[in-house]
Design an enzyme around this catalytic site. Structure first.
Site, short mmCIF file in Angstrom:
data_model
loop_
_atom_site.label_atom_id
_atom_site.label_comp_id
_atom_site.label_asym_id
_atom_site.label_seq_id
_atom_site.Cartn_x
_atom_site.Cartn_y
_atom_site.Cartn_z
N SER A 7 0.58 -1.32 0.55
CA SER A 7 0.50 0.04 -0.17
C SER A 7 1.10 0.91 0.01
O SER A 7 1.68 1.33 0.72
CB SER A 7 -0.95 0.01 1.20
OG SER A 7 -2.25 -1.30 1.30
N HIS A 38 -3.43 0.45 -4.77
CA HIS A 38 -3.05 -0.56 -4.89
C HIS A 38 -2.99 -0.11 -6.63
O HIS A 38 -4.76 0.21 -6.56
CB HIS A 38 -3.32 -1.97 -4.37
CG HIS A 38 -3.07 -2.55 -3.50
ND1 HIS A 38 -2.02 -2.97 -3.09
CD2 HIS A 38 -3.51 -2.21 -2.00
CE1 HIS A 38 -1.25 -3.04 -1.51
NE2 HIS A 38 -2.47 -2.26 -0.88
N HIS A 60 -5.21 -9.49 -0.71
CA HIS A 60 -5.97 -9.79 0.61
C HIS A 60 -6.43 -10.70 1.08
O HIS A 60 -7.60 -10.84 0.03
CB HIS A 60 -5.42 -8.34 2.11
CG HIS A 60 -5.03 -6.85 1.30
ND1 HIS A 60 -5.27 -6.34 0.06
CD2 HIS A 60 -3.75 -6.79 1.83
CE1 HIS A 60 -4.18 -5.04 0.30
NE2 HIS A 60 -3.30 -5.75 1.40
N TYR A 62 -8.90 -10.48 3.57
CA TYR A 62 -9.93 -9.70 4.04
C TYR A 62 -10.91 -9.21 2.94
O TYR A 62 -11.60 -9.15 3.46
CB TYR A 62 -9.52 -8.99 5.05
CG TYR A 62 -9.02 -7.45 4.64
CD1 TYR A 62 -9.56 -6.90 3.17
CD2 TYR A 62 -7.50 -7.32 4.47
CE1 TYR A 62 -8.90 -5.55 3.04
CE2 TYR A 62 -6.38 -6.45 3.87
CZ TYR A 62 -7.52 -5.19 2.77
OH TYR A 62 -7.14 -4.29 3.07
N GLU A 63 -10.36 -9.93 1.42
CA GLU A 63 -11.30 -8.84 0.44
C GLU A 63 -12.38 -10.16 0.19
O GLU A 63 -12.98 -10.45 -0.97
CB GLU A 63 -10.33 -8.96 -0.70
CG GLU A 63 -9.57 -7.36 -0.57
CD GLU A 63 -8.17 -6.97 -1.93
OE1 GLU A 63 -8.67 -6.47 -2.26
OE2 GLU A 63 -7.45 -7.48 -1.79
N ALA A 90 3.17 -2.16 4.09
CA ALA A 90 2.61 -0.71 4.98
C ALA A 90 2.35 -1.80 5.93
O ALA A 90 1.61 -2.13 6.00
CB ALA A 90 2.22 -0.03 4.22
N MET A 181 -1.66 -6.90 7.49
CA MET A 181 -2.70 -7.85 6.65
C MET A 181 -2.43 -8.12 5.55
O MET A 181 -3.36 -8.56 5.27
CB MET A 181 -4.36 -6.59 6.65
CG MET A 181 -4.76 -6.18 7.81
SD MET A 181 -6.08 -4.42 6.95
CE MET A 181 -5.61 -3.49 8.77
N SER A 182 -1.01 -8.07 5.54
CA SER A 182 -1.25 -8.74 4.08
C SER A 182 0.61 -10.03 4.71
O SER A 182 0.90 -10.71 5.97
CB SER A 182 -0.21 -8.01 2.93
OG SER A 182 0.20 -7.54 3.34
N ASN A 205 2.41 4.37 10.34
CA ASN A 205 1.83 4.95 11.70
C ASN A 205 1.79 3.74 12.99
O ASN A 205 2.39 2.48 12.71
CB ASN A 205 0.43 4.57 10.92
CG ASN A 205 -0.20 3.33 10.89
OD1 ASN A 205 0.04 2.33 9.75
ND2 ASN A 205 -0.60 2.43 11.88
N HIS A 217 -6.41 4.23 6.95
CA HIS A 217 -5.89 4.46 6.06
C HIS A 217 -5.05 5.52 5.34
O HIS A 217 -3.64 5.34 4.84
CB HIS A 217 -6.46 3.79 4.66
CG HIS A 217 -6.60 3.15 3.55
ND1 HIS A 217 -5.31 1.77 3.70
CD2 HIS A 217 -6.10 3.36 2.43
CE1 HIS A 217 -4.36 1.73 2.49
NE2 HIS A 217 -5.52 2.25 1.72
N1 HPA Z 1 -2.32 -1.64 10.96
C1 HPA Z 1 -2.33 -2.55 10.25
N2 HPA Z 1 -2.01 -2.62 9.15
C2 HPA Z 1 -1.52 -2.16 8.60
C3 HPA Z 1 -1.00 -1.17 9.47
C4 HPA Z 1 -1.60 -0.83 11.02
O1 HPA Z 1 -1.79 -0.97 11.79
N3 HPA Z 1 -0.28 0.08 8.59
C5 HPA Z 1 -0.44 -0.45 7.99
N4 HPA Z 1 -1.35 -2.03 7.29
#
Ligand code: HPA
Length: 244
Positions: A7, A38, A60, A62-63, A90, A181-182, A205, A217
């Site tokens: 991402s 993406h 992902h 989750y998709e 990310a 998440m990946s 973050n 996001h």
């Molecule tokens: N959590 C999960 N996935 C992420 C995060 C997060 O804080 N930042 C970027 N992808």
């Protein structure tokens, strides 16, 4: 070799020369992208003299895709002859002593998804992380470029919601340094294919509850923008050394 861009990191593909762009929707049976940030294309080109395939955008779990579908790009890369794969993402930063924007070498992972994957043929025993050779190259490249490269455990959570502060406290106790998440299904498939793998996280973050503010996001994409030059410098230095 190939690179999967996470991402907000997909602009890296613009560093390739003599590009051939293959949109995902031109690849038969390829899944469809649903996540902002993406792009959805496979780019073939050169970095210095090195031929590189770059995946701009990933799938992902989750998709709604199966683990097999999520890992399909890795299977494809292996079939077209890729030997070394750099997987980027990310991720949220779990460590208070690190900075947002830091880059991290993935040294291991936690599966915090609680998916029942007992029947998944992709699950292989042991810890597929990471190619020691590629990790050494990444450390050397970071040092040559004067880039701080953190090292730590990536914790995979299901998403698409961010973790809760309580989950992050738990993940920290378990030894996680980054959350995302990946990547884990892709690394499993890459290990299964016998590829050399390097995992790199861009810590976009602080994870939930570390700062007294909600996550979003946009912040993830903004940090990707802010560090894209550093990220590109590190990746290019790594690729040059892989080829050497
Ligand atoms: N959590 C999960 N996935 C992420 C995060 C997060 O804080 N930042 C970027 N992808």
């Amino acid at each position: 070799m190939a690179i999967i861009l996470g991402s907000g990191l997909s602009e890296f593909a613009e560093n390739l020369s003599n590009r051939t762009i293959i949109p995902y929707d031109r690849i038969p049976h390829y899944p469809k992208l649903t996540v902002p940030g993406h792009v959805g294309e496979l780019v073939f080109g050169y970095l210095n003299q090195t031929p590189v395939l770059v995946a701009r955008g990933r799938f992902h779990y989750y998709e709604g895709y199966s683990l097999e579908t999520v890992a399909l790009p890795v299977r494809l890369l292996a079939r077209v002859g890729v030997k070394a794969l750099v997987i980027t993402n990310a991720a949220g930063c779990v460590r208070r002593d690190w900075q947002v924007g830091d880059l991290m070498l993935i040294t291991g992972h936690l599966d915090y998804t609680f998916i029942d994957n007992a029947d998944d043929p992709q699950i292989i025993s042991g810890e597929p992380y990471h190619s020691d050779e590629l990790a050494a190259i990444a450390r050397e490249a970071a040092s040559t470029e004067g880039i701080t490269l953190r090292e730590g455990v990536y914790s995979w959570s299901l998403g698409p919601t961010f973790e809760t502060p309580a989950e992050i406290r738990d993940i920290r106790r378990l030894g996680g340094a980054a959350v995302g998440m990946s990547t884990v299904p892709e690394i499993r498939a890459a290990a299964d294919e016998g590829l050399q793998v390097l995992g790199l996280s861009c810590l976009t973050n602080y994870a939930a509850g570390i700062l007294d503010q909600p996550l979003n996001h946009e912040e993830v994409l903004e940090t990707g923008q802010r560090v894209k030059h550093t990220f590109a410098r590190l990746l290019m230095a790594i690729i040059v050394k892989i080829e050497a």
